[in-house]
Design a protein around this motif. Structure first.
Motif, PDB file in Angstrom:
ATOM      1  N   GLU A   1     -32.130  -1.238  12.052  1.00 56.54           N
ATOM      2  CA  GLU A   1     -30.839  -1.176  13.120  1.00 56.54           C
ATOM      3  C   GLU A   1     -29.819   0.014  12.115  1.00 56.54           C
ATOM      4  OE1 GLU A   1     -26.581  -3.671  13.032  1.00 56.54           O
ATOM      5  OE2 GLU A   1     -28.395  -4.764  13.812  1.00 56.54           O
ATOM      6  N   LYS A   2     -29.777  -0.222  10.785  1.00 57.57           N
ATOM      7  CA  LYS A   2     -29.307   1.025  10.010  1.00 57.57           C
ATOM      8  C   LYS A   2     -29.861   2.481  10.221  1.00 57.57           C
ATOM      9  CE  LYS A   2     -26.041   0.745   7.529  1.00 57.57           C
ATOM     10  NZ  LYS A   2     -24.777   1.159   7.931  1.00 57.57           N
ATOM     11  N   GLN A   3     -31.197   2.337  10.251  1.00 55.07           N
ATOM     12  CA  GLN A   3     -31.898   3.685  10.502  1.00 55.07           C
ATOM     13  C   GLN A   3     -31.653   4.141  11.959  1.00 55.07           C
ATOM     14  OE1 GLN A   3     -36.119   3.009  10.123  1.00 55.07           O
ATOM     15  NE2 GLN A   3     -36.095   1.979   8.010  1.00 55.07           N
ATOM     16  N   ILE A   4     -31.638   3.464  12.965  1.00 57.96           N
ATOM     17  CA  ILE A   4     -31.365   3.661  14.348  1.00 57.96           C
ATOM     18  C   ILE A   4     -29.849   4.133  14.328  1.00 57.96           C
ATOM     19  CG2 ILE A   4     -31.031   2.754  16.629  1.00 57.96           C
ATOM     20  CD1 ILE A   4     -33.555   1.104  16.038  1.00 57.96           C
ATOM     21  N   ASP A   5     -28.658   3.617  13.893  1.00 59.07           N
ATOM     22  CA  ASP A   5     -27.511   4.153  13.646  1.00 59.07           C
ATOM     23  C   ASP A   5     -27.570   5.354  13.110  1.00 59.07           C
ATOM     24  OD1 ASP A   5     -26.424   1.833  15.026  1.00 59.07           O
ATOM     25  OD2 ASP A   5     -25.805   0.827  13.233  1.00 59.07           O
ATOM     26  N   PHE A   6     -28.091   5.577  11.871  1.00 61.49           N
ATOM     27  CA  PHE A   6     -27.960   6.965  11.037  1.00 61.49           C
ATOM     28  C   PHE A   6     -28.477   7.859  12.123  1.00 61.49           C
ATOM     29  CE2 PHE A   6     -29.200  10.116   8.366  1.00 61.49           C
ATOM     30  CZ  PHE A   6     -28.012  10.613   7.569  1.00 61.49           C
ATOM     31  N   LEU A   7     -29.731   7.580  12.557  1.00 66.31           N
ATOM     32  CA  LEU A   7     -30.305   8.714  13.410  1.00 66.31           C
ATOM     33  C   LEU A   7     -29.631   9.067  14.690  1.00 66.31           C
ATOM     34  CD1 LEU A   7     -34.176   7.631  13.033  1.00 66.31           C
ATOM     35  CD2 LEU A   7     -33.143   9.723  12.220  1.00 66.31           C
ATOM     36  N   GLN A   8     -28.940   7.919  15.269  1.00 67.99           N
ATOM     37  CA  GLN A   8     -28.271   8.467  16.568  1.00 67.99           C
ATOM     38  C   GLN A   8     -27.019   8.967  16.218  1.00 67.99           C
ATOM     39  OE1 GLN A   8     -27.876   4.460  18.287  1.00 67.99           O
ATOM     40  NE2 GLN A   8     -29.287   4.845  19.746  1.00 67.99           N
ATOM     41  N   ASN A   9     -26.198   8.715  15.106  1.00 64.99           N
ATOM     42  CA  ASN A   9     -24.972   9.477  14.601  1.00 64.99           C
ATOM     43  C   ASN A   9     -25.413  10.765  14.120  1.00 64.99           C
ATOM     44  OD1 ASN A   9     -23.629   7.182  15.001  1.00 64.99           O
ATOM     45  ND2 ASN A   9     -23.640   6.622  12.963  1.00 64.99           N
ATOM     46  N   SER A  10     -26.390  10.868  13.624  1.00 67.32           N
ATOM     47  CA  SER A  10     -26.770  12.185  13.235  1.00 67.32           C
ATOM     48  C   SER A  10     -27.189  13.166  14.332  1.00 67.32           C
ATOM     49  CB  SER A  10     -27.942  12.194  12.320  1.00 67.32           C
ATOM     50  OG  SER A  10     -27.722  11.691  10.974  1.00 67.32           O
ATOM     51  N   ARG A  11     -27.862  12.770  15.054  1.00 64.51           N
ATOM     52  CA  ARG A  11     -28.266  13.349  16.430  1.00 64.51           C
ATOM     53  C   ARG A  11     -27.072  13.980  17.247  1.00 64.51           C
ATOM     54  NH1 ARG A  11     -31.206  10.350  21.222  1.00 64.51           N
ATOM     55  NH2 ARG A  11     -29.346   9.270  20.975  1.00 64.51           N
ATOM     56  N   TYR A  12     -26.224  12.898  17.274  1.00 61.58           N
ATOM     57  CA  TYR A  12     -24.908  13.265  17.862  1.00 61.58           C
ATOM     58  C   TYR A  12     -24.153  14.359  17.316  1.00 61.58           C
ATOM     59  CZ  TYR A  12     -21.383  11.809  21.544  1.00 61.58           C
ATOM     60  OH  TYR A  12     -20.394  11.939  22.634  1.00 61.58           O
ATOM     61  N   ARG A  13     -23.996  14.054  16.100  1.00 58.24           N
ATOM     62  CA  ARG A  13     -23.024  15.292  15.392  1.00 58.24           C
ATOM     63  C   ARG A  13     -23.963  16.699  15.394  1.00 58.24           C
ATOM     64  NH1 ARG A  13     -20.064  13.121  10.297  1.00 58.24           N
ATOM     65  NH2 ARG A  13     -19.179  11.533  10.902  1.00 58.24           N
ATOM     66  N   LEU A  14     -24.996  16.503  15.327  1.00 54.20           N
ATOM     67  CA  LEU A  14     -25.808  17.904  15.378  1.00 54.20           C
ATOM     68  C   LEU A  14     -25.678  18.623  16.794  1.00 54.20           C
ATOM     69  CD1 LEU A  14     -29.224  17.305  13.262  1.00 54.20           C
ATOM     70  CD2 LEU A  14     -27.184  18.912  12.569  1.00 54.20           C
ATOM     71  N   ILE A  15     -25.850  17.772  17.740  1.00 51.87           N
ATOM     72  CA  ILE A  15     -25.487  18.302  19.071  1.00 51.87           C
ATOM     73  C   ILE A  15     -24.000  18.896  19.313  1.00 51.87           C
ATOM     74  CG2 ILE A  15     -25.270  17.699  21.635  1.00 51.87           C
ATOM     75  CD1 ILE A  15     -27.637  15.761  21.008  1.00 51.87           C
ATOM     76  N   GLU A  16     -22.884  18.228  18.688  1.00 53.66           N
ATOM     77  CA  GLU A  16     -21.804  18.518  18.800  1.00 53.66           C
ATOM     78  C   GLU A  16     -21.660  19.808  17.976  1.00 53.66           C
ATOM     79  OE1 GLU A  16     -17.389  17.489  17.475  1.00 53.66           O
ATOM     80  OE2 GLU A  16     -18.841  15.781  17.735  1.00 53.66           O
ATOM     81  N   GLU A  17     -22.084  20.019  16.855  1.00 54.95           N
ATOM     82  CA  GLU A  17     -21.904  21.229  15.984  1.00 54.95           C
ATOM     83  C   GLU A  17     -22.763  22.366  16.728  1.00 54.95           C
ATOM     84  OE1 GLU A  17     -20.055  21.894  13.445  1.00 54.95           O
ATOM     85  OE2 GLU A  17     -19.723  19.960  12.855  1.00 54.95           O
ATOM     86  N   LYS A  18     -23.920  22.203  17.239  1.00 55.99           N
ATOM     87  CA  LYS A  18     -24.521  23.175  17.943  1.00 55.99           C
ATOM     88  C   LYS A  18     -23.729  23.788  19.034  1.00 55.99           C
ATOM     89  CE  LYS A  18     -28.417  23.874  21.050  1.00 55.99           C
ATOM     90  NZ  LYS A  18     -29.612  23.149  21.702  1.00 55.99           N
ATOM     91  N   LEU A  19     -22.975  22.896  19.892  1.00 57.33           N
ATOM     92  CA  LEU A  19     -22.215  23.139  20.908  1.00 57.33           C
ATOM     93  C   LEU A  19     -20.972  23.975  20.514  1.00 57.33           C
ATOM     94  CD1 LEU A  19     -22.534  19.953  23.261  1.00 57.33           C
ATOM     95  CD2 LEU A  19     -23.587  22.192  23.539  1.00 57.33           C
ATOM     96  N   ALA A  20     -20.289  23.573  19.280  1.00 56.77           N
ATOM     97  CA  ALA A  20     -19.106  24.082  18.700  1.00 56.77           C
ATOM     98  C   ALA A  20     -19.403  25.630  18.318  1.00 56.77           C
ATOM     99  CB  ALA A  20     -18.675  23.272  17.591  1.00 56.77           C
ATOM    100  N   TYR A  21     -20.796  25.754  17.557  1.00 59.45           N
ATOM    101  CA  TYR A  21     -21.076  27.077  17.259  1.00 59.45           C
ATOM    102  C   TYR A  21     -21.466  28.026  18.542  1.00 59.45           C
ATOM    103  CZ  TYR A  21     -21.314  26.361  12.131  1.00 59.45           C
ATOM    104  OH  TYR A  21     -20.910  26.205  10.984  1.00 59.45           O
ATOM    105  N   LYS A  22     -21.973  27.601  19.397  1.00 58.30           N
ATOM    106  CA  LYS A  22     -22.012  28.291  20.573  1.00 58.30           C
ATOM    107  C   LYS A  22     -20.966  29.002  21.221  1.00 58.30           C
ATOM    108  CE  LYS A  22     -26.720  26.740  22.630  1.00 58.30           C
ATOM    109  NZ  LYS A  22     -27.196  26.526  23.810  1.00 58.30           N
ATOM    110  N   GLU A  23     -20.076  27.830  21.160  1.00 55.36           N
ATOM    111  CA  GLU A  23     -18.654  28.383  21.693  1.00 55.36           C
ATOM    112  C   GLU A  23     -17.839  29.243  20.857  1.00 55.36           C
ATOM    113  OE1 GLU A  23     -15.775  28.262  24.650  1.00 55.36           O
ATOM    114  OE2 GLU A  23     -17.556  26.954  24.598  1.00 55.36           O
ATOM    115  N   GLY A  24     -18.056  29.191  19.667  1.00 55.66           N
ATOM    116  CA  GLY A  24     -17.466  30.102  18.640  1.00 55.66           C
ATOM    117  C   GLY A  24     -18.137  31.591  18.802  1.00 55.66           C
TER     118      GLY A  24
END
Length: 129
Positions: free
Chosen positions: A65-88
């Motif tokens: 359960e903790k592995q899944i949460d960590f991976l989902q959170n990491s994926r979500y954060r990376l996607i957000e960062e990727k989009l933020a850098y594209k915008e910049g």
């Protein structure tokens, strides 16, 4: 900057991000130092294997359960960062910065790991019923 403005609007439009992304101190440090780190060298096969091994070692002693949460959170954060850098980058402020983070490669690895972890957890759950 547009990068930070993107984060503000992204989180307003996606409130689940704020709720879901709940790292403890150890997880946050690992995320910052291993997952969301800059590396200007090429993300070749050797690097991918090394990066995945480091992630596996970090997750090894955690419950599914903790592995899944960590991976989902990491994926979500990376996607957000990727989009933020594209915008910049549109405004010339973060030119080519996103390449140093290897977002696409890391997201792909995390998604595969997440798929396998969820599949294994479901299988274990079926057996335990």
């Amino acid at each position: 900057s547009m990068h930070e403005t993107f984060h503000l609007f992204f989180e307003m439009a996606n409130p689940k991000h704020i709720v879901r992304c709940d790292f403890n101190d150890t997880e946050y440090k690992f995320y910052q130092n291993w997952i969301y780190n800059r590396d200007y060298s090429k993300f070749n096969l050797k690097k991918k294997i090394e990066w995945k091994r480091g992630l596996n070692e970090f997750l090894a002693n955690k419950k599914k359960e903790k592995q899944i949460d960590f991976l989902q959170n990491s994926r979500y954060r990376l996607i957000e960062e990727k989009l933020a850098y594209k915008e910049g980058e549109k405004y010339g402020k973060d030119n080519c910065m996103s390449e140093a983070f290897h977002f696409d490669e890391k997201i792909k690895i995390i998604e595969k790991m997440l798929y396998k972890t969820i599949k294994k957890a479901r299988k274990e759950n079926k057996i335990n019923r």
